[in-house]
Motif scaffolding. Structure first.
Motif, PDB file in Angstrom:
ATOM      1  N   ALA A 132      64.302  68.696   7.231  1.00  0.00           N
ATOM      2  CA  ALA A 132      64.179  70.146   7.381  1.00  0.00           C
ATOM      3  C   ALA A 132      65.177  70.592   8.449  1.00  0.00           C
ATOM      4  O   ALA A 132      65.223  70.036   9.539  1.00  0.00           O
ATOM      5  N   TYR A 133      65.982  71.570   8.104  1.00  0.00           N
ATOM      6  CA  TYR A 133      66.975  72.123   9.020  1.00  0.00           C
ATOM      7  C   TYR A 133      66.534  73.529   9.411  1.00  0.00           C
ATOM      8  O   TYR A 133      66.181  74.331   8.546  1.00  0.00           O
ATOM      9  N   CYS A 134      66.589  73.848  10.685  1.00  0.00           N
ATOM     10  CA  CYS A 134      66.263  75.192  11.139  1.00  0.00           C
ATOM     11  C   CYS A 134      67.511  76.058  10.972  1.00  0.00           C
ATOM     12  O   CYS A 134      68.605  75.683  11.417  1.00  0.00           O
ATOM     13  N   VAL A 135      67.344  77.202  10.310  1.00  0.00           N
ATOM     14  CA  VAL A 135      68.478  78.100  10.080  1.00  0.00           C
ATOM     15  C   VAL A 135      68.090  79.535  10.420  1.00  0.00           C
ATOM     16  O   VAL A 135      66.919  79.879  10.486  1.00  0.00           O
ATOM     17  N   ASN A 136      69.098  80.347  10.619  1.00  0.00           N
ATOM     18  CA  ASN A 136      68.927  81.773  10.895  1.00  0.00           C
ATOM     19  C   ASN A 136      69.400  82.512   9.656  1.00  0.00           C
ATOM     20  O   ASN A 136      70.537  82.323   9.207  1.00  0.00           O
ATOM     21  N   GLN A 137      68.543  83.372   9.101  1.00  0.00           N
ATOM     22  CA  GLN A 137      68.916  84.072   7.869  1.00  0.00           C
ATOM     23  C   GLN A 137      70.160  84.939   8.041  1.00  0.00           C
ATOM     24  O   GLN A 137      70.869  85.219   7.083  1.00  0.00           O
ATOM     25  N   ASN A 138      70.462  85.356   9.244  1.00  0.00           N
ATOM     26  CA  ASN A 138      71.635  86.199   9.492  1.00  0.00           C
ATOM     27  C   ASN A 138      72.951  85.445   9.420  1.00  0.00           C
ATOM     28  O   ASN A 138      74.014  86.059   9.485  1.00  0.00           O
ATOM     29  N   THR A 139      72.889  84.113   9.276  1.00  0.00           N
ATOM     30  CA  THR A 139      74.111  83.307   9.193  1.00  0.00           C
ATOM     31  C   THR A 139      74.465  82.939   7.761  1.00  0.00           C
ATOM     32  O   THR A 139      75.369  82.142   7.534  1.00  0.00           O
ATOM     33  N   GLY A 158      63.473  85.875  11.367  1.00  0.00           N
ATOM     34  CA  GLY A 158      64.641  85.455  10.604  1.00  0.00           C
ATOM     35  C   GLY A 158      65.003  83.986  10.724  1.00  0.00           C
ATOM     36  O   GLY A 158      66.000  83.547  10.171  1.00  0.00           O
ATOM     37  N   TYR A 159      64.214  83.201  11.445  1.00  0.00           N
ATOM     38  CA  TYR A 159      64.445  81.763  11.549  1.00  0.00           C
ATOM     39  C   TYR A 159      63.490  81.063  10.596  1.00  0.00           C
ATOM     40  O   TYR A 159      62.310  81.392  10.546  1.00  0.00           O
ATOM     41  N   PHE A 160      64.001  80.088   9.835  1.00  0.00           N
ATOM     42  CA  PHE A 160      63.117  79.388   8.902  1.00  0.00           C
ATOM     43  C   PHE A 160      63.637  77.991   8.621  1.00  0.00           C
ATOM     44  O   PHE A 160      64.794  77.673   8.908  1.00  0.00           O
ATOM     45  N   TRP A 161      62.743  77.162   8.066  1.00  0.00           N
ATOM     46  CA  TRP A 161      63.102  75.794   7.674  1.00  0.00           C
ATOM     47  C   TRP A 161      63.797  75.824   6.317  1.00  0.00           C
ATOM     48  O   TRP A 161      63.370  76.503   5.401  1.00  0.00           O
ATOM     49  N   SER A 203      75.500  78.897   2.089  1.00  0.00           N
ATOM     50  CA  SER A 203      75.198  78.064   3.242  1.00  0.00           C
ATOM     51  C   SER A 203      74.630  78.877   4.405  1.00  0.00           C
ATOM     52  O   SER A 203      74.787  80.094   4.475  1.00  0.00           O
ATOM     53  N   TYR A 204      73.957  78.152   5.299  1.00  0.00           N
ATOM     54  CA  TYR A 204      73.409  78.717   6.522  1.00  0.00           C
ATOM     55  C   TYR A 204      73.896  77.886   7.708  1.00  0.00           C
ATOM     56  O   TYR A 204      74.097  76.678   7.581  1.00  0.00           O
ATOM     57  N   GLN A 205      74.006  78.508   8.855  1.00  0.00           N
ATOM     58  CA  GLN A 205      74.307  77.817  10.105  1.00  0.00           C
ATOM     59  C   GLN A 205      73.050  77.097  10.568  1.00  0.00           C
ATOM     60  O   GLN A 205      71.976  77.700  10.632  1.00  0.00           O
ATOM     61  N   VAL A 206      73.143  75.810  10.867  1.00  0.00           N
ATOM     62  CA  VAL A 206      72.008  75.057  11.385  1.00  0.00           C
ATOM     63  C   VAL A 206      71.907  75.337  12.880  1.00  0.00           C
ATOM     64  O   VAL A 206      72.901  75.295  13.601  1.00  0.00           O
TER      65      VAL A 206
END
Length: 114
Positions: free
Chosen positions: A33-40, A66-69, A46-49
């Protein structure tokens, strides 16, 4: 005529068995599981980890705002793509920092964090 009914019944039962077995991850599946920010989010999907603390309920941000796994996928540079936001059932899920979010196995429902 009765042999056709038997064949159709067997095909139906086999289909249900295959569908039931294929709906969850295998007991031995390991998922990160990678933590990502939906704004990235970028157009390539892709998302920024980011640091796990942003998604961890025990951390200073929690799984809000806006942060999720993001589960599985391909990690390239500091970005993740081709994964899913849906928690895989039956898989053993760990974060990039090594915390267990879900234990694998049949019927596993335990979790902690986002």
């Amino acid at each position: 005529m009765s042999s056709m009914k038997v064949r159709l019944g067997m095909i139906g039962a086999l289909s249900l068995t295959v569908a039931a077995c294929g709906s969850d991850a295998d007991d031995d599946d390991e998922v990160t599981a990678y933590c990502v920010n939906q704004n990235t989010y970028q157009s390539d999907g892709s998302y920024q980890v980011i640091d796990d603390d942003y998604c961890d309920d025990d951390g200073y941000h929690g799984s809000h705002g806006g942060y999720f796994w993001y589960y599985g996928g391909a990690y390239k540079g500091s970005r993740i793509y081709k994964g899913t936001t849906v928690k895989p059932k039956g898989a053993h899920i760990t974060t990039t920092s090594g915390k267990t979010l879900q234990r694998g196995g049949f019927g596993s429902r335990s979790s902690s964090g986002g």
